[in-house]
Each structure stands twice: as structure tokens, then as C-alpha cells.
Design a protein around this motif. Structure first.
Motif, PDB file in Angstrom:
ATOM      1  N   GLU A  61      37.136 -98.390  26.691  1.00 25.73           N
ATOM      2  CA  GLU A  61      37.835 -97.813  25.538  1.00 25.73           C
ATOM      3  C   GLU A  61      37.305 -96.403  25.229  1.00 25.73           C
ATOM      4  O   GLU A  61      38.062 -95.495  24.920  1.00 25.73           O
ATOM      5  CB  GLU A  61      37.643 -98.733  24.330  1.00 25.73           C
ATOM      6  CG  GLU A  61      38.601 -98.492  23.200  1.00 25.73           C
ATOM      7  CD  GLU A  61      38.434 -99.535  22.090  1.00 25.73           C
ATOM      8  OE1 GLU A  61      38.895 -99.252  20.981  1.00 25.73           O
ATOM      9  OE2 GLU A  61      37.847-100.606  22.337  1.00 25.73           O
ATOM     10  N   PHE A  62      35.987 -96.236  25.339  1.00 26.72           N
ATOM     11  CA  PHE A  62      35.379 -94.932  25.101  1.00 26.72           C
ATOM     12  C   PHE A  62      35.953 -93.877  26.031  1.00 26.72           C
ATOM     13  O   PHE A  62      36.369 -92.807  25.615  1.00 26.72           O
ATOM     14  CB  PHE A  62      33.858 -95.020  25.284  1.00 26.72           C
ATOM     15  CG  PHE A  62      33.193 -93.667  25.312  1.00 26.72           C
ATOM     16  CD1 PHE A  62      32.893 -92.999  24.142  1.00 26.72           C
ATOM     17  CD2 PHE A  62      32.873 -93.075  26.522  1.00 26.72           C
ATOM     18  CE1 PHE A  62      32.277 -91.762  24.172  1.00 26.72           C
ATOM     19  CE2 PHE A  62      32.252 -91.823  26.574  1.00 26.72           C
ATOM     20  CZ  PHE A  62      31.963 -91.176  25.380  1.00 26.72           C
ATOM     21  N   TRP A  63      35.970 -94.179  27.353  1.00 24.74           N
ATOM     22  CA  TRP A  63      36.455 -93.206  28.328  1.00 24.74           C
ATOM     23  C   TRP A  63      37.944 -92.942  28.172  1.00 24.74           C
ATOM     24  O   TRP A  63      38.399 -91.819  28.350  1.00 24.74           O
ATOM     25  CB  TRP A  63      36.121 -93.680  29.753  1.00 24.74           C
ATOM     26  CG  TRP A  63      34.653 -93.593  30.021  1.00 24.74           C
ATOM     27  CD1 TRP A  63      33.799 -94.633  30.197  1.00 24.74           C
ATOM     28  CD2 TRP A  63      33.860 -92.408  30.106  1.00 24.74           C
ATOM     29  NE1 TRP A  63      32.521 -94.171  30.378  1.00 24.74           N
ATOM     30  CE2 TRP A  63      32.526 -92.797  30.344  1.00 24.74           C
ATOM     31  CE3 TRP A  63      34.142 -91.048  30.017  1.00 24.74           C
ATOM     32  CZ2 TRP A  63      31.483 -91.895  30.480  1.00 24.74           C
ATOM     33  CZ3 TRP A  63      33.093 -90.137  30.166  1.00 24.74           C
ATOM     34  CH2 TRP A  63      31.794 -90.568  30.394  1.00 24.74           C
ATOM     35  N   LYS A  64      38.685 -93.980  27.821  1.00 29.62           N
ATOM     36  CA  LYS A  64      40.116 -93.810  27.586  1.00 29.62           C
ATOM     37  C   LYS A  64      40.337 -92.864  26.398  1.00 29.62           C
ATOM     38  O   LYS A  64      41.158 -91.948  26.478  1.00 29.62           O
ATOM     39  CB  LYS A  64      40.760 -95.173  27.310  1.00 29.62           C
ATOM     40  CG  LYS A  64      42.257 -95.117  27.092  1.00 29.62           C
ATOM     41  CD  LYS A  64      42.799 -96.521  26.823  1.00 29.62           C
ATOM     42  CE  LYS A  64      44.267 -96.467  26.470  1.00 29.62           C
ATOM     43  NZ  LYS A  64      44.777 -97.806  26.145  1.00 29.62           N
ATOM     44  N   ASN A  65      39.601 -93.074  25.313  1.00 28.71           N
ATOM     45  CA  ASN A  65      39.718 -92.193  24.144  1.00 28.71           C
ATOM     46  C   ASN A  65      39.281 -90.775  24.463  1.00 28.71           C
ATOM     47  O   ASN A  65      39.900 -89.813  23.990  1.00 28.71           O
ATOM     48  CB  ASN A  65      38.872 -92.734  22.978  1.00 28.71           C
ATOM     49  CG  ASN A  65      39.418 -94.022  22.394  1.00 28.71           C
ATOM     50  OD1 ASN A  65      40.578 -94.366  22.603  1.00 28.71           O
ATOM     51  ND2 ASN A  65      38.578 -94.744  21.687  1.00 28.71           N
ATOM     52  N   LEU A  66      38.249 -90.638  25.249  1.00 23.70           N
ATOM     53  CA  LEU A  66      37.744 -89.313  25.619  1.00 23.70           C
ATOM     54  C   LEU A  66      38.783 -88.574  26.469  1.00 23.70           C
ATOM     55  O   LEU A  66      39.032 -87.388  26.271  1.00 23.70           O
ATOM     56  CB  LEU A  66      36.430 -89.439  26.378  1.00 23.70           C
ATOM     57  CG  LEU A  66      35.705 -88.144  26.690  1.00 23.70           C
ATOM     58  CD1 LEU A  66      35.265 -87.449  25.404  1.00 23.70           C
ATOM     59  CD2 LEU A  66      34.493 -88.429  27.560  1.00 23.70           C
ATOM     60  N   LYS A  67      39.378 -89.294  27.388  1.00 22.27           N
ATOM     61  CA  LYS A  67      40.372 -88.712  28.279  1.00 22.27           C
ATOM     62  C   LYS A  67      41.621 -88.284  27.514  1.00 22.27           C
ATOM     63  O   LYS A  67      42.199 -87.229  27.772  1.00 22.27           O
ATOM     64  CB  LYS A  67      40.755 -89.727  29.365  1.00 22.27           C
ATOM     65  CG  LYS A  67      41.633 -89.183  30.449  1.00 22.27           C
ATOM     66  CD  LYS A  67      41.875 -90.234  31.516  1.00 22.27           C
ATOM     67  CE  LYS A  67      42.727 -89.710  32.621  1.00 22.27           C
ATOM     68  NZ  LYS A  67      42.950 -90.690  33.668  1.00 22.27           N
ATOM     69  N   ASN A  68      42.038 -89.093  26.542  1.00 19.56           N
ATOM     70  CA  ASN A  68      43.244 -88.812  25.776  1.00 19.56           C
ATOM     71  C   ASN A  68      43.011 -87.897  24.585  1.00 19.56           C
ATOM     72  O   ASN A  68      43.950 -87.385  24.008  1.00 19.56           O
ATOM     73  CB  ASN A  68      43.888 -90.119  25.290  1.00 19.56           C
ATOM     74  CG  ASN A  68      44.373 -90.973  26.429  1.00 19.56           C
ATOM     75  OD1 ASN A  68      44.730 -90.472  27.476  1.00 19.56           O
ATOM     76  ND2 ASN A  68      44.381 -92.273  26.234  1.00 19.56           N
ATOM     77  N   GLY A  69      41.765 -87.737  24.198  1.00 19.47           N
ATOM     78  CA  GLY A  69      41.460 -86.976  22.993  1.00 19.47           C
ATOM     79  C   GLY A  69      41.258 -85.549  23.252  1.00 19.47           C
ATOM     80  O   GLY A  69      41.475 -84.597  22.665  1.00 19.47           O
TER      81      GLY A  69
END
Length: 78
Positions: A70-78
Motif C-alpha cells: 500500500e505504501f509503494w502504491k501510494n508513493l507511486k500514485n502520489g
């Protein structure tokens, strides 16, 4: 960890270290080795770092965490 598991872990670590060519990783490992001789690393941390670590532990204990995925997904999309 059993004695056999400890021996196997040591053997695996030695083999891994012998193959390392990354000087940064070797420096980190050497620092870790030396820090063990200087006593408990916690005692050498500044208060602000101890506070941040304790806050992180408290967050985990109270369920205020996300998965690494979830962290990496948020980082990638943020």
C-alpha cells in the motif's frame, strides 16, 4: 533459533559478505560490527530519534500502519 540454525545463518552471512563488492554495504556492516562493541546503540541515539522510534512502535501497537504494498502504491500514485 536452534544451534544448527544459528550455524547455518552464520555460514550464509559469511558467504554473502565474501561476495559483496558494494563498499557502502560493507561500510554499513562494519559500522554495525563496531557499534556492538560500543554498547547498546539505543543509548547512543539522540532523544529526538528515540522519540520517533517510540512513536512508530506506538503507531504499530495501535494499528496505525499500512502494508508495504500500500505504501509503494501510494508513493507511486502520489
Amino acid at each position: 533459533m536452534s544451534i544448527a540454525e544459528i550455524k547455518e545463518t552464520k555460514s550464509n552471512l559469511i558467504a554473502w559478505i565474501e561476495q559483496l563488492s558494494d563498499s557502502n554495504m560493507l561500510t554499513v556492516l562494519d559500522s554495525l560490527r563496531n557499534s556492538e562493541q560500543d554498547g547498546d546503540w539505543w543509548d547512543n541515539l539522540p532523544e529526538w530519534q528515540k522519540q520517533h522510534i517510540n512513536e512508530g512502535i506506538e503507531d504499530e501497537e495501535n494499528g496505525r500502519v499500512i502494508s508495504s504494498e500500500e505504501f509503494w502504491k501510494n508513493l507511486k500514485n502520489g
